[in-house]
Design a protein around this motif. Structure first.
Motif, PDB file in Angstrom:
ATOM      1  N   ALA A 165      37.499  36.756  55.726  1.00  0.00           N
ATOM      2  CA  ALA A 165      38.266  36.983  54.497  1.00  0.00           C
ATOM      3  C   ALA A 165      38.390  38.460  54.142  1.00  0.00           C
ATOM      4  O   ALA A 165      37.534  39.278  54.476  1.00  0.00           O
ATOM      5  N   GLY A 166      39.466  38.776  53.444  1.00  0.00           N
ATOM      6  CA  GLY A 166      39.656  40.121  52.911  1.00  0.00           C
ATOM      7  C   GLY A 166      39.134  40.183  51.492  1.00  0.00           C
ATOM      8  O   GLY A 166      38.900  39.144  50.858  1.00  0.00           O
ATOM      9  N   PRO A 167      38.930  41.385  50.949  1.00  0.00           N
ATOM     10  CA  PRO A 167      38.408  41.540  49.586  1.00  0.00           C
ATOM     11  C   PRO A 167      39.205  40.787  48.525  1.00  0.00           C
ATOM     12  O   PRO A 167      38.627  40.185  47.620  1.00  0.00           O
ATOM     13  N   SER A 168      40.532  40.784  48.633  1.00  0.00           N
ATOM     14  CA  SER A 168      41.346  40.115  47.621  1.00  0.00           C
ATOM     15  C   SER A 168      41.117  38.609  47.639  1.00  0.00           C
ATOM     16  O   SER A 168      41.114  37.954  46.590  1.00  0.00           O
ATOM     17  N   GLU A 169      40.899  38.049  48.831  1.00  0.00           N
ATOM     18  CA  GLU A 169      40.619  36.614  48.947  1.00  0.00           C
ATOM     19  C   GLU A 169      39.265  36.280  48.315  1.00  0.00           C
ATOM     20  O   GLU A 169      39.105  35.241  47.667  1.00  0.00           O
ATOM     21  N   ILE A 170      38.287  37.160  48.515  1.00  0.00           N
ATOM     22  CA  ILE A 170      36.965  36.964  47.936  1.00  0.00           C
ATOM     23  C   ILE A 170      37.039  36.959  46.411  1.00  0.00           C
ATOM     24  O   ILE A 170      36.487  36.077  45.743  1.00  0.00           O
ATOM     25  N   VAL A 171      37.752  37.931  45.865  1.00  0.00           N
ATOM     26  CA  VAL A 171      37.867  38.047  44.406  1.00  0.00           C
ATOM     27  C   VAL A 171      38.522  36.810  43.805  1.00  0.00           C
ATOM     28  O   VAL A 171      38.128  36.335  42.738  1.00  0.00           O
ATOM     29  N   LYS A 172      39.508  36.266  44.500  1.00  0.00           N
ATOM     30  CA  LYS A 172      40.181  35.052  44.011  1.00  0.00           C
ATOM     31  C   LYS A 172      39.260  33.833  44.051  1.00  0.00           C
ATOM     32  O   LYS A 172      39.407  32.906  43.252  1.00  0.00           O
ATOM     33  N   ALA A 173      38.310  33.845  44.996  1.00  0.00           N
ATOM     34  CA  ALA A 173      37.458  32.665  45.201  1.00  0.00           C
ATOM     35  C   ALA A 173      36.243  32.607  44.295  1.00  0.00           C
ATOM     36  O   ALA A 173      35.611  31.556  44.170  1.00  0.00           O
ATOM     37  N   VAL A 174      35.881  33.725  43.660  1.00  0.00           N
ATOM     38  CA  VAL A 174      34.686  33.731  42.806  1.00  0.00           C
ATOM     39  C   VAL A 174      35.090  33.692  41.332  1.00  0.00           C
ATOM     40  O   VAL A 174      36.181  34.140  40.973  1.00  0.00           O
ATOM     41  N   PRO A 175      34.230  33.163  40.464  1.00  0.00           N
ATOM     42  CA  PRO A 175      34.532  33.123  39.030  1.00  0.00           C
ATOM     43  C   PRO A 175      34.737  34.524  38.450  1.00  0.00           C
ATOM     44  O   PRO A 175      34.110  35.487  38.895  1.00  0.00           O
ATOM     45  N   GLU A 176      35.598  34.619  37.475  1.00  0.00           N
ATOM     46  CA  GLU A 176      35.925  35.895  36.834  1.00  0.00           C
ATOM     47  C   GLU A 176      34.681  36.612  36.323  1.00  0.00           C
ATOM     48  O   GLU A 176      34.553  37.833  36.411  1.00  0.00           O
ATOM     49  N   GLY A 177      33.726  35.849  35.801  1.00  0.00           N
ATOM     50  CA  GLY A 177      32.518  36.440  35.234  1.00  0.00           C
ATOM     51  C   GLY A 177      31.665  37.198  36.240  1.00  0.00           C
ATOM     52  O   GLY A 177      30.864  38.056  35.866  1.00  0.00           O
ATOM     53  N   TYR A 178      31.822  36.885  37.527  1.00  0.00           N
ATOM     54  CA  TYR A 178      31.034  37.557  38.558  1.00  0.00           C
ATOM     55  C   TYR A 178      31.438  39.019  38.739  1.00  0.00           C
ATOM     56  O   TYR A 178      30.692  39.812  39.289  1.00  0.00           O
ATOM     57  N   LEU A 179      32.653  39.363  38.293  1.00  0.00           N
ATOM     58  CA  LEU A 179      33.187  40.702  38.526  1.00  0.00           C
ATOM     59  C   LEU A 179      32.600  41.748  37.592  1.00  0.00           C
ATOM     60  O   LEU A 179      32.847  42.947  37.763  1.00  0.00           O
ATOM     61  N   LEU A 180      31.804  41.308  36.616  1.00  0.00           N
ATOM     62  CA  LEU A 180      31.185  42.209  35.624  1.00  0.00           C
ATOM     63  C   LEU A 180      32.213  43.136  34.983  1.00  0.00           C
ATOM     64  O   LEU A 180      31.942  44.303  34.679  1.00  0.00           O
ATOM     65  N   GLY A 181      33.424  42.603  34.797  1.00  0.00           N
ATOM     66  CA  GLY A 181      34.458  43.355  34.104  1.00  0.00           C
ATOM     67  C   GLY A 181      35.177  44.392  34.944  1.00  0.00           C
ATOM     68  O   GLY A 181      36.009  45.137  34.427  1.00  0.00           O
ATOM     69  N   ASP A 182      34.883  44.481  36.237  1.00  0.00           N
ATOM     70  CA  ASP A 182      35.496  45.517  37.067  1.00  0.00           C
ATOM     71  C   ASP A 182      35.763  44.969  38.472  1.00  0.00           C
ATOM     72  O   ASP A 182      34.870  44.910  39.310  1.00  0.00           O
ATOM     73  N   ARG A 183      37.000  44.596  38.718  1.00  0.00           N
ATOM     74  CA  ARG A 183      37.400  44.026  40.005  1.00  0.00           C
ATOM     75  C   ARG A 183      37.139  44.999  41.159  1.00  0.00           C
ATOM     76  O   ARG A 183      36.666  44.614  42.230  1.00  0.00           O
ATOM     77  N   ALA A 184      37.454  46.288  40.926  1.00  0.00           N
ATOM     78  CA  ALA A 184      37.279  47.296  41.985  1.00  0.00           C
ATOM     79  C   ALA A 184      35.819  47.447  42.380  1.00  0.00           C
ATOM     80  O   ALA A 184      35.499  47.617  43.567  1.00  0.00           O
ATOM     81  N   VAL A 185      34.925  47.367  41.401  1.00  0.00           N
ATOM     82  CA  VAL A 185      33.492  47.470  41.678  1.00  0.00           C
ATOM     83  C   VAL A 185      33.046  46.297  42.537  1.00  0.00           C
ATOM     84  O   VAL A 185      32.284  46.464  43.501  1.00  0.00           O
ATOM     85  N   TYR A 186      33.528  45.107  42.208  1.00  0.00           N
ATOM     86  CA  TYR A 186      33.125  43.922  42.976  1.00  0.00           C
ATOM     87  C   TYR A 186      33.605  44.027  44.422  1.00  0.00           C
ATOM     88  O   TYR A 186      32.882  43.671  45.356  1.00  0.00           O
TER      89      TYR A 186
END
Length: 341
Positions: free
Chosen positions: A258-279
């Protein structure tokens, strides 16, 4: 003729149902205890859930989240959960206490734990010896983050009692504790580490997200996140354990492709700690430390035991059966079933 055809069909259906029942998990509804589900350390668990891999194996899984791995372990020992998604070394530690636990599928091939100091409270930090008398934040006392601290301290000639260990969790609470100066150093995981590093609130001292660095620190392959359960549960529910293993192996393989964008879509929003780029940065930093296929390295148990012995003198009098703390039997079948994930 019609009557005979009907009779054969009627006879075939019960046989088919019996065959399906024989392959179905013995315990379709079960619970998995985890310490910090949002961490990249447990990303395969999250992916197996979010992409429906557990359901595809006939399982109805409830994931119960705790502040740290030691709490998740306590839940299974106490009988309130069936399986742990936690650090491999707990299986060895608990054998010394008479508890037979066994890992059956790996999620991480390196600990991914990062030890760093607080630039605000320790601006003149020069080495591990400077941590004496300081407050160190971990996800929860007794968890793998705590073991990492003890191990690094021991290599520098310090004892666990030379520092104060403080449980800060694995999310925003950990970030806040560091930024407020409540701890002088921290042993934690991503995305917490990347968030603090990017904001200048953490100076990395030891980084086991890098597989080569982890092997240098621990002196060999150090298995990390895995699914483990009491041996009695595995013996009683082998098809259930196989189903869990199948789901995690599929998740492991999906993550590697998977690519980073696919990972971000697959995890709950709360996991990103408010910063998609950091995740995304955290994922890229940790990806190589995640297991590609769920296999526990044969030398891994020896490495983990060596780490534990360095921080707990009482374990030196124990005779361990390292072959009993893990098995790759379920993983081999899962990889045969899902060679490409």
């Amino acid at each position: 003729m019609q009557r005979r055809t009907f009779t054969l069909a009627a006879l075939a259906l019960p046989g088919l149902a019996h065959a399906q029942a024989a392959q179905a998990p013995e315990k379709a509804q079960l619970s998995i205890a985890v310490g910090g589900k949002n961490l990249l350390y447990y990303l395969p668990l999250t992916i197996a859930e979010s992409l429906g891999y557990f359901k595809a194996e006939g399982l109805d899984v409830t994931i119960v989240d705790f502040a740290g791995g030691s709490r998740a372990l306590q839940a299974v020992i106490g009988g309130s959960a069936d399986v742990v998604s936690g650090a491999f070394e707990h299986t060895i530690n608990m054998q010394a206490k008479g508890q037979k636990l066994r890992a059956f599928v790996l999620q991480g091939r390196a600990p991914q734990i990062v030890l760093g100091v607080n630039p605000k409270t320790m601006p003149g930090f020069k080495g591990i010896a400077d941590l004496k008398g300081k407050k160190i934040g971990v996800t929860a006392p007794g968890s793998s983050t705590n073991v990492m601290v003890n191990f690094v301290l021991a290599k520098a000639g310090l004892k666990p009692t030379d520092v104060s260990i403080i449980g800060v969790g694995a999310g925003n609470g950990a970030v806040a504790a560091m930024r407020a100066g409540q701890v002088d150093a921290m042993s934690n995981l991503d995305p917490v580490i990347t968030l603090l590093q990017r904001s200048g609130d953490l100076k990395i001292v030891s980084d086991t997200r890098v597989v080569a660095e982890a092997e240098r620190v621990f002196g060999g392959p150090m298995p990390a996140g895995c699914l483990y359960a009491p041996q009695a549960f595995i013996d009683k529910h082998p098809r259930t354990v196989q189903a869990l293993t199948n789901a995690i192996v599929r998740a492991n393989k999906w993550i590697q492709a998977a690519g980073p964008s696919e990972i971000v879509k697959a995890v709950p929003e709360g996991y990103l700690l408010g910063d998609r780029a950091v995740y995304i940065d955290a994922f890229l930093a940790s990806k190589s430390a995640l297991s590609p296929d769920g296999t526990v390295p044969d030398a891994g148990a020896t490495t983990a035991l060596r780490a534990l012995l360095s921080v707990d003198e009482s374990l030196k009098s124990v005779t361990f059966d390292l072959g009993a703390v893990y098995t790759n039997d379920f993983v081999k079948k899962a990889n045969a079933k899902y060679p490409k994930g």
